[in-house]
Design a protein around this motif. Structure first.
Motif, PDB file in Angstrom:
ATOM      1  N   GLU A 185       0.830  -1.210   0.000  1.00 52.08           N
ATOM      2  CA  GLU A 185       0.000   0.000   0.000  1.00 52.08           C
ATOM      3  C   GLU A 185       0.865   1.262   0.000  1.00 52.08           C
ATOM      4  O   GLU A 185       0.597   2.218  -0.733  1.00 52.08           O
ATOM      5  CB  GLU A 185      -0.927   0.005   1.204  1.00 52.08           C
ATOM      6  CG  GLU A 185      -1.878   1.187   1.230  1.00 52.08           C
ATOM      7  CD  GLU A 185      -2.821   1.159   2.434  1.00 52.08           C
ATOM      8  OE1 GLU A 185      -3.264   2.228   2.821  1.00 52.08           O
ATOM      9  OE2 GLU A 185      -3.093   0.055   2.959  1.00 52.08           O
ATOM     10  N   ARG A 189       2.393   1.675  -3.493  1.00 52.42           N
ATOM     11  CA  ARG A 189       1.370   2.161  -4.447  1.00 52.42           C
ATOM     12  C   ARG A 189       1.129   3.641  -4.248  1.00 52.42           C
ATOM     13  O   ARG A 189       1.054   4.412  -5.212  1.00 52.42           O
ATOM     14  CB  ARG A 189       0.060   1.390  -4.272  1.00 52.42           C
ATOM     15  CG  ARG A 189      -0.002   0.074  -4.999  1.00 52.42           C
ATOM     16  CD  ARG A 189      -1.418  -0.481  -5.019  1.00 52.42           C
ATOM     17  NE  ARG A 189      -1.965  -0.682  -3.686  1.00 52.42           N
ATOM     18  CZ  ARG A 189      -1.794  -1.776  -2.943  1.00 52.42           C
ATOM     19  NH1 ARG A 189      -1.093  -2.777  -3.413  1.00 52.42           N
ATOM     20  NH2 ARG A 189      -2.329  -1.876  -1.751  1.00 52.42           N
ATOM     21  N   SER A 190       1.029   4.065  -3.006  1.00 51.14           N
ATOM     22  CA  SER A 190       0.791   5.472  -2.695  1.00 51.14           C
ATOM     23  C   SER A 190       1.940   6.349  -3.186  1.00 51.14           C
ATOM     24  O   SER A 190       1.731   7.405  -3.772  1.00 51.14           O
ATOM     25  CB  SER A 190       0.610   5.639  -1.187  1.00 51.14           C
ATOM     26  OG  SER A 190       0.507   6.990  -0.843  1.00 51.14           O
ATOM     27  N   GLU A 247       4.060   5.643  -5.622  1.00 51.97           N
ATOM     28  CA  GLU A 247       4.094   5.637  -7.080  1.00 51.97           C
ATOM     29  C   GLU A 247       2.992   6.515  -7.680  1.00 51.97           C
ATOM     30  O   GLU A 247       3.200   7.137  -8.721  1.00 51.97           O
ATOM     31  CB  GLU A 247       4.001   4.206  -7.604  1.00 51.97           C
ATOM     32  CG  GLU A 247       5.278   3.419  -7.357  1.00 51.97           C
ATOM     33  CD  GLU A 247       5.191   1.954  -7.735  1.00 51.97           C
ATOM     34  OE1 GLU A 247       4.053   1.442  -7.916  1.00 51.97           O
ATOM     35  OE2 GLU A 247       6.251   1.324  -7.845  1.00 51.97           O
ATOM     36  N   GLN A 248       1.844   6.580  -7.046  1.00 48.12           N
ATOM     37  CA  GLN A 248       0.750   7.423  -7.520  1.00 48.12           C
ATOM     38  C   GLN A 248       1.073   8.888  -7.327  1.00 48.12           C
ATOM     39  O   GLN A 248       0.626   9.735  -8.088  1.00 48.12           O
ATOM     40  CB  GLN A 248      -0.551   7.075  -6.810  1.00 48.12           C
ATOM     41  CG  GLN A 248      -1.117   5.747  -7.241  1.00 48.12           C
ATOM     42  CD  GLN A 248      -2.331   5.346  -6.419  1.00 48.12           C
ATOM     43  OE1 GLN A 248      -2.689   6.015  -5.465  1.00 48.12           O
ATOM     44  NE2 GLN A 248      -2.943   4.235  -6.794  1.00 48.12           N
ATOM     45  N   ARG A 249       1.834   9.206  -6.304  1.00 46.29           N
ATOM     46  CA  ARG A 249       2.186  10.593  -5.992  1.00 46.29           C
ATOM     47  C   ARG A 249       3.034  11.198  -7.107  1.00 46.29           C
ATOM     48  O   ARG A 249       2.964  12.367  -7.385  1.00 46.29           O
ATOM     49  CB  ARG A 249       2.946  10.626  -4.669  1.00 46.29           C
ATOM     50  CG  ARG A 249       3.274  12.035  -4.198  1.00 46.29           C
ATOM     51  CD  ARG A 249       4.122  12.013  -2.978  1.00 46.29           C
ATOM     52  NE  ARG A 249       5.446  11.548  -3.387  1.00 46.29           N
ATOM     53  CZ  ARG A 249       6.366  11.157  -2.558  1.00 46.29           C
ATOM     54  NH1 ARG A 249       6.153  11.131  -1.282  1.00 46.29           N
ATOM     55  NH2 ARG A 249       7.547  10.766  -2.991  1.00 46.29           N
ATOM     56  N   ASP A 250       3.858  10.389  -7.718  1.00 47.27           N
ATOM     57  CA  ASP A 250       4.785  10.898  -8.749  1.00 47.27           C
ATOM     58  C   ASP A 250       4.107  11.033 -10.036  1.00 47.27           C
ATOM     59  O   ASP A 250       3.631  10.894 -10.833  1.00 47.27           O
ATOM     60  CB  ASP A 250       6.003   9.977  -8.881  1.00 47.27           C
ATOM     61  CG  ASP A 250       6.818   9.992  -7.592  1.00 47.27           C
ATOM     62  OD1 ASP A 250       6.779  10.986  -6.873  1.00 47.27           O
ATOM     63  OD2 ASP A 250       7.494   8.979  -7.343  1.00 47.27           O
TER      64      ASP A 250
END
Length: 143
Positions: A134, A137-138, A140-143
């Motif tokens: 988790e 994933r968080s 990687e989504q931020r970038d």
């Protein structure tokens, strides 16, 4: 960021560093560093890609990845192949020795991590894996 969150972040950073050190110890006398292992892992999972794409995936500068790949080429683990559609382009390809090197180190890393997980309850190990997934994933989504 509140004080408790900052304390947790500091603790996780220290723990991540120790976990990476444990994983690196699994490289044994293979003669490659973590950055090279990580590049091998991407090539193993994704197949042939360019140096530029590998640098993007690994989140490093192109010159940095070129040095990493150069070391892997010297080991015979990676080779550059010309693209058939565009002869100006080169793709990085994992060689048979490179695949064997990655698999050998990967087995050693899994054994080292299993040693740690064996000291935990199955539930705690599962929760740890889910929490780390988790968090990644968080990030990687931020970038």
């Amino acid at each position: 960021m509140n004080s408790e969150q900052e304390d947790t972040a500091i603790r996780l950073q220290l723990l991540a560093t120790r976990l990476l050190r444990l994983a690196r110890s699994a490289h044994g006398k293979q003669g490659i560093g973590s950055a090279q292992y990580s590049a091998l892992a991407v090539l193993y999972e994704r197949g042939p890609i360019s140096v530029v794409e590998l640098a993007r995936v690994e989140r490093v500068a192109h010159p940095t990845m070129s040095r990493i790949v150069g070391g892997l080429e010297k080991l015979g683990a990676v080779e550059r192949r010309m693209e058939l559609q565009d002869r100006r382009q080169r793709q990085l390809v994992l060689t048979a020795p490179g695949r064997a090197l990655y698999e050998s180190i990967s087995v050693n890393r899994v054994e080292a991590i299993n040693t740690v997980l064996a000291r935990m309850s199955a539930g705690a190990a599962r929760e740890l894996a889910e929490a780390l997934a988790e968090a990644i994933r968080s990030m990687e989504q931020r970038d």
